[in-house]
Design a protein around this motif. Structure first.
Motif, short mmCIF file in Angstrom:
data_model
loop_
_atom_site.label_atom_id
_atom_site.label_comp_id
_atom_site.label_asym_id
_atom_site.label_seq_id
_atom_site.Cartn_x
_atom_site.Cartn_y
_atom_site.Cartn_z
N ALA A 32 38.01 42.50 47.82
CA ALA A 32 36.79 43.18 47.40
C ALA A 32 36.94 43.77 46.01
O ALA A 32 36.04 43.69 45.17
CB ALA A 32 36.42 44.26 48.41
N TYR A 33 38.12 44.36 45.76
CA TYR A 33 38.35 44.99 44.47
C TYR A 33 38.36 43.96 43.34
O TYR A 33 37.74 44.16 42.30
CB TYR A 33 39.67 45.75 44.50
N LEU A 34 39.08 42.85 43.56
CA LEU A 34 39.15 41.82 42.52
C LEU A 34 37.78 41.19 42.27
O LEU A 34 37.43 40.91 41.12
CB LEU A 34 40.16 40.74 42.91
N SER A 35 37.02 40.96 43.35
CA SER A 35 35.69 40.36 43.19
C SER A 35 34.76 41.30 42.42
O SER A 35 34.04 40.87 41.51
CB SER A 35 35.09 40.05 44.56
N THR A 36 34.78 42.58 42.80
CA THR A 36 33.92 43.53 42.10
C THR A 36 34.48 43.90 40.74
O THR A 36 33.73 44.29 39.84
CB THR A 36 33.73 44.80 42.95
N GLU A 37 35.82 43.79 40.58
CA GLU A 37 36.41 44.08 39.27
C GLU A 37 35.95 43.07 38.23
O GLU A 37 35.69 43.42 37.08
CB GLU A 37 37.94 44.07 39.36
N SER A 38 35.84 41.81 38.66
CA SER A 38 35.30 40.79 37.75
C SER A 38 33.88 41.15 37.35
O SER A 38 33.50 41.03 36.17
CB SER A 38 35.33 39.42 38.42
N ALA A 39 33.10 41.61 38.34
CA ALA A 39 31.73 42.04 38.04
C ALA A 39 31.73 43.27 37.14
O ALA A 39 30.91 43.39 36.23
CB ALA A 39 30.98 42.33 39.33
N PHE A 255 42.33 48.76 36.35
CA PHE A 255 42.74 47.56 37.08
C PHE A 255 44.26 47.48 37.17
O PHE A 255 44.82 47.16 38.23
CB PHE A 255 42.20 46.32 36.37
N GLU A 256 44.95 47.76 36.07
CA GLU A 256 46.42 47.68 36.05
C GLU A 256 47.06 48.72 36.96
O GLU A 256 48.17 48.51 37.45
CB GLU A 256 46.91 47.87 34.61
N PHE A 257 46.36 49.82 37.21
CA PHE A 257 46.91 50.86 38.10
C PHE A 257 46.62 50.57 39.57
O PHE A 257 47.50 50.63 40.42
CB PHE A 257 46.34 52.23 37.72
N LEU A 258 45.36 50.25 39.88
CA LEU A 258 44.95 50.13 41.27
C LEU A 258 45.53 48.90 41.96
O LEU A 258 45.86 48.95 43.15
CB LEU A 258 43.42 50.11 41.37
N SER A 259 45.67 47.79 41.24
CA SER A 259 46.18 46.57 41.88
C SER A 259 47.58 46.76 42.45
O SER A 259 47.80 46.52 43.65
CB SER A 259 46.16 45.41 40.88
N PRO A 260 48.57 47.19 41.66
CA PRO A 260 49.90 47.40 42.26
C PRO A 260 49.90 48.55 43.26
O PRO A 260 50.68 48.52 44.21
CB PRO A 260 50.78 47.72 41.04
N PHE A 261 49.04 49.54 43.07
CA PHE A 261 48.99 50.67 44.01
C PHE A 261 48.61 50.20 45.40
O PHE A 261 49.23 50.58 46.40
CB PHE A 261 48.00 51.71 43.51
N LEU A 262 47.58 49.34 45.49
CA LEU A 262 47.17 48.82 46.79
C LEU A 262 48.26 47.97 47.42
O LEU A 262 48.51 48.04 48.63
CB LEU A 262 45.89 47.99 46.63
#
Length: 381
Positions: A32-39, A255-262
């Motif tokens: 969901a994050y990656l899909s909405t991050e692109s948006a 994006f660089e923070f939340l991706s590895p955090f998850l």
């Protein structure tokens, strides 16, 4: 080994369900994050773009004192200049959305106005970006708010300039800026009115560097322009450019923070559950070791279970996360809502990375299981 893993999964339903739910949650959130991050990135670019052009390319001999006083250059350059700039290899790495224009002061209705002729915007051909600004038809004019009020004209009326009739296509809303005394027409029409065929005195653009003021983007832009158009100079609206750059960089840092955090949260979840699973199976592991099963077999039981659960979690998590993005995304990112769609590549990555994440997280618990002394384990039980 596979039948043993499946029996273990079936026997410890509660532990399996908890691990499955944890991995599904991580995968769903990531999808969901990656899909909405692109948006979000597209939305940020669109909003930043709609702030307007932040670069102006002028003839090099422009009197800058006069330029800032009257709002346009007192020099001109060939219209073909913009084509030279656009056709230069790699130019869209630094300049984009190129729009040639000719500005001229004329008297209209007892007052001065700035007549602006604009050409269609030239964008990067490979990126298929939508042109900026509005489209103007030949022999039509768009009047600034103050000009429309002064002349008492409205859409559909006719105005005569240089012996030609022009239809008033639109009277723009009040912007509260100098644009309220602008009159827009096509570049060709304005060139004819001003008596300057084939000439322009400004090229508007947006820089693609997205660097803040302290990173000195204007030096890079000027160095690039010197190679392409030595007869021109570039000035930057630093406040606007800085705002665009900071917004874009903020989204990237998030994006660089939340991706590895998850991913770390998911790994910790699996590691803790795997460690608890190893602890619950101490007696079973001790028996297997006493029967001569090696460390690879024991580690395979622990890691194999995590990977199988991870595979199913990746599949389910993708559908949950994708559904969340399609349902919630359009209400958040309204400008680029139609661009939010199912990214099938995320399914492939979910089926690959979620089992690998589960395996990596269960590696330490597996090593703890391997190093257990079977004699000590059986004596405790």
């Amino acid at each position: 080994m596979l039948p043993l893993i499946l029996r273990e999964i079936s026997f410890r339903k509660g532990h399996t369900t908890i691990m499955l739910c944890g991995l599904i949650s991580v995968t769903a959130l990531m999808t969901a994050y990656l899909s909405t991050e692109s948006a979000a990135e597209r939305e940020t670019k669109r909003v930043a773009r709609d702030l307007g052009f932040n670069l102006r390319i002028l003839p090099k001999q422009t009197d800058m004192d006069l330029y800032w006083f009257q709002g346009f250059s007192n020099q001109t350059m060939p219209e073909a200049t913009v084509e030279r700039l656009a056709n230069y290899q790699g130019v869209f790495m630094t300049y984009n959305h190129l729009m040639a224009s000719l500005r001229q002061k004329i008297t209209m209705g007892g007052g001065d106005v700035i007549l602006v002729g604009v050409a269609p915007t030239i964008t990067s051909p490979d990126k298929k970006k939508r042109p900026m600004g509005f489209t103007i038809k030949s022999r039509t004019l768009h009047l600034g708010y103050q000009v429309g009020q002064r002349l008492g004209l409205k859409s559909g009326d006719t105005l005569q300039l240089s012996g030609h009739d022009f239809k008033i296509e639109k009277v723009m809303v009040e912007y509260g800026t100098e644009e309220d005394v602008y009159v827009y027409g096509t570049l060709k029409d304005v060139q004819g009115i001003a008596g300057k065929p084939g000439q322009i005195n400004e090229i508007k653009a947006i820089d693609c560097l997205c660097l803040t003021a302290d990173q000195d983007p204007i030096s890079i832009l000027r160095k690039e322009l010197e190679k392409i158009l030595p007869e021109a100079r570039v000035i930057q609206d630093r406040v606007q450019a800085d705002a665009r750059a900071r917004q874009r960089q903020m989204v990237q840092r998030k994006f660089e923070f939340l991706s590895p955090f998850l991913m770390v949260c998911g790994a910790i979840w699996v590691a803790v559950l795997s460690a608890l699973n190893v602890r619950e199976r101490r007696s079973e592991i001790g028996i297997w070791r006493a029967l001569g099963k090696g460390g690879g077999f024991i580690a395979g039981l622990v890691i194999g279970k995590a990977m199988i659960i991870g595979f199913f979690a990746g599949f389910i998590g993708f559908w949950v996360g994708n559904s969340m993005a399609l349902e919630v995304g359009p209400s958040i990112f309204q400008i680029t809502a139609k661009a939010i769609k199912t990214e099938w590549s995320y399914l492939v990555w979910s089926l690959i990375l979620t089992p690998l994440l589960a395996a990596a997280a269960s590696f330490i618990p597996a090593m703890l299981a391997v190093t257990q002394d079977p004699a000590e384990t059986l004596r405790e039980s």
